[in-house]
Design an enzyme around this catalytic site. Structure first.
Site, PDB file in Angstrom:
ATOM      1  N   GLY A 152       0.781  -1.229   0.000  1.00  0.00           N
ATOM      2  CA  GLY A 152       0.000   0.000   0.000  1.00  0.00           C
ATOM      3  C   GLY A 152       0.812   1.277   0.000  1.00  0.00           C
ATOM      4  O   GLY A 152       0.315   2.326   0.418  1.00  0.00           O
ATOM      5  N   HIS A 212       0.773   1.215 -13.513  1.00  0.00           N
ATOM      6  CA  HIS A 212       1.487   0.040 -14.007  1.00  0.00           C
ATOM      7  C   HIS A 212       2.970   0.386 -14.071  1.00  0.00           C
ATOM      8  O   HIS A 212       3.334   1.448 -14.588  1.00  0.00           O
ATOM      9  CB  HIS A 212       0.964  -0.334 -15.407  1.00  0.00           C
ATOM     10  CG  HIS A 212       1.651  -1.510 -16.004  1.00  0.00           C
ATOM     11  ND1 HIS A 212       1.394  -2.805 -15.602  1.00  0.00           N
ATOM     12  CD2 HIS A 212       2.597  -1.602 -16.968  1.00  0.00           C
ATOM     13  CE1 HIS A 212       2.150  -3.640 -16.298  1.00  0.00           C
ATOM     14  NE2 HIS A 212       2.892  -2.926 -17.138  1.00  0.00           N
TER      15      HIS A 212
HETATM   16  C1  GRF Z   1       4.524  -2.292  -6.872  1.00  0.00           C
HETATM   17  O1  GRF Z   1       5.269  -3.309  -7.514  1.00  0.00           O
HETATM   18  C2  GRF Z   1       4.213  -1.194  -7.857  1.00  0.00           C
HETATM   19  O2  GRF Z   1       5.190  -1.128  -8.879  1.00  0.00           O
HETATM   20  C3  GRF Z   1       2.910  -1.616  -8.452  1.00  0.00           C
HETATM   21  O3  GRF Z   1       2.230  -2.302  -7.428  1.00  0.00           O
HETATM   22  C4  GRF Z   1       3.170  -2.868  -6.509  1.00  0.00           C
HETATM   23  C5  GRF Z   1       2.690  -2.637  -5.126  1.00  0.00           C
HETATM   24  O4  GRF Z   1       3.013  -1.413  -4.645  1.00  0.00           O
HETATM   25  N1  GRF Z   1       2.172  -0.482  -8.889  1.00  0.00           N
HETATM   26  P1  GRF Z   1       2.332  -0.825  -3.280  1.00  0.00           P
HETATM   27  O5  GRF Z   1       1.412  -1.896  -2.707  1.00  0.00           O
HETATM   28  O6  GRF Z   1       1.614   0.399  -3.698  1.00  0.00           O
HETATM   29  O7  GRF Z   1       3.489  -0.552  -2.350  1.00  0.00           O
END
Ligand code: GRF
Length: 195
Positions: A11, A108
């Site tokens: 998150g 993404h």
């Molecule tokens: C990360 O790998 C990011 O690149 C992608 O989702 C994953 C989770 O990120 N967008 P988080 O849960 O927002 O830290």
């Protein structure tokens, strides 16, 4: 404006989005929902006094429609104007997405249209790319293919590994996503290009 954020992991993107929605910003977070019970992002949301929910996909086994019906019920209850996918790992079906068309965003970790799908950093390194980045787009039925709302570029450095590149891109995500959300909340949908 009410913003629901869907996540499956730590998150960090949710936190960046939530922390950007203050003061004169026209949007506020109304729900953080995870498909993974106990996901780190749920704790981070609770720390921010944001209502949370879990719709675990596992009990539904292969019944994707039933999972999405439960997801939809919980989302509708929160009545969001925008839904931000932020590290949400479930593929959503076309009918579900259609009900949120134009109101659902995703981030993404690649410079779309390059590297749709998974393992984007390893693929960019394997291709010998000299830059990488992240993209915020409107969610449409085609995976990682909707109108692009913003992109941020980062350099690939000698000796980079998927992890070191992922960390650099993640920092860019935390700048890009809140910037795009603010623009969309103010009615601006032209692409924002950073880096
Ligand atoms: C990360 O790998 C990011 O690149 C992608 O989702 C994953 C989770 O990120 N967008 P988080 O849960 O927002 O830290």
């Amino acid at each position: 404006l009410r913003v629901a954020i869907l996540l499956s992991g730590s998150g960090s993107n949710m936190a960046a989005l939530a922390d950007s929605m203050t003061g004169l910003h026209p949007a506020r977070p109304c729900l953080v929902l995870s498909n993974v019970p106990g996901a780190g992002g749920l704790e981070r949301a609770a720390e921010r006094d944001i209502p949370t929910a879990t719709v675990d996909h596992r009990p539904f086994k292969g019944d994707r429609a039933a999972f999405e019906a439960a997801l939809q019920d919980r989302l509708v209850e929160a009545a969001p104007d925008l839904v931000c996918l932020a590290g949400f790992i479930r593929i959503l079906t076309a009918p579900f997405i259609a009900s949120w068309e134009g109101r659902m965003l995703n981030i993404h970790p690649s410079l779309l249209p390059k590297y749709r799908g998974l393992d984007t950093h390893a693929r960019a390194l394997a291709a010998g790319d000299i830059e990488a980045g992240c993209t915020v787009h409107e969610v449409t039925a085609e995976l990682d293919d909707g109108p692009i709302l913003g992109q941020a570029r980062v350099p690939i450095r000698p000796g980079d590994t998927p992890d070191s590149l992922a960390a650099r891109v993640l920092k860019a995500e935390h700048e890009l996503y809140p910037s795009v959300l603010r623009r969309v909340a103010e009615g601006e949908r032209s692409p924002l290009l950073l880096g």
